[in-house]
Motif scaffolding. Structure first.
Motif, PDB file in Angstrom:
ATOM      1  N   GLN A  12       0.834  -1.197   0.000  1.00 35.89           N
ATOM      2  CA  GLN A  12       0.000   0.000   0.000  1.00 35.89           C
ATOM      3  C   GLN A  12       0.870   1.249   0.000  1.00 35.89           C
ATOM      4  OE1 GLN A  12      -2.678  -0.396   3.368  1.00 35.89           O
ATOM      5  NE2 GLN A  12      -4.273  -1.228   2.038  1.00 35.89           N
ATOM      6  N   PRO A  87       2.117   5.311  -5.446  1.00 39.63           N
ATOM      7  CA  PRO A  87       1.635   4.567  -6.619  1.00 39.63           C
ATOM      8  C   PRO A  87       2.520   4.762  -7.849  1.00 39.63           C
ATOM      9  CG  PRO A  87      -0.214   5.545  -5.465  1.00 39.63           C
ATOM     10  CD  PRO A  87       1.031   6.071  -4.802  1.00 39.63           C
ATOM     11  N   SER A 121      -0.309   0.204  -4.296  1.00 42.92           N
ATOM     12  CA  SER A 121      -1.722   0.539  -4.417  1.00 42.92           C
ATOM     13  C   SER A 121      -2.039   1.806  -3.629  1.00 42.92           C
ATOM     14  CB  SER A 121      -2.570  -0.619  -3.906  1.00 42.92           C
ATOM     15  OG  SER A 121      -2.321  -0.841  -2.534  1.00 42.92           O
TER      16      SER A 121
END
Length: 122
Positions: A12, A87, A121
């Motif tokens: 993440q 990201p 992500s």
């Protein structure tokens, strides 16, 4: 003569990963080695390298302050510690030897590792 990159995965945003590049069949050079990445639809770029000329460590502006290149001579391994991942760091990451120049206009005269995929992500 082989470079084996590993450590990629799904993380993440804000997380961390450490990539490894293990050399077999030869001793990693002290200079002229580094990490590159290729994001989807983009050109490959050198993001962190040890200069072949003076041994200084180069970081691309996009990773400066977040990524750290290091090596373990005993393990004949190069590392890339990646913190505060974004990201836009999503890419296939490669290690290489014989790096004459890092950055977007890189020059590599040696060997490439096979690449390891990092997906960040949001």
């Amino acid at each position: 003569v082989q470079l084996q990159a590993s450590g990629g995965g799904l993380v993440q945003a804000g997380g961390s990963l450490r990539l490894s590049c293990a050399a077999s069949g030869f001793t990693l050079d002290y200079r002229g080695i580094g990490w590159f990445r290729q994001a989807p639809g983009k050109e490959r770029e050198g993001i962190s390298c040890i200069s072949i000329s003076d041994g200084s460590t180069y970081y691309a502006d996009s990773v400066k302050g977040r990524f750290t290149l290091s090596r373990d001579n005993a393990k004949n391994t190069l590392y890339l510690q990646m913190n505060s991942l974004k990201p836009e760091d999503t890419a296939v990451y490669y290690c290489a030897t014989g790096v004459g120049y890092c950055g977007s206009r890189y020059k590599v005269f040696g060997s490439w590792g096979q690449g390891t995929l990092v997906t960040v992500s949001s």
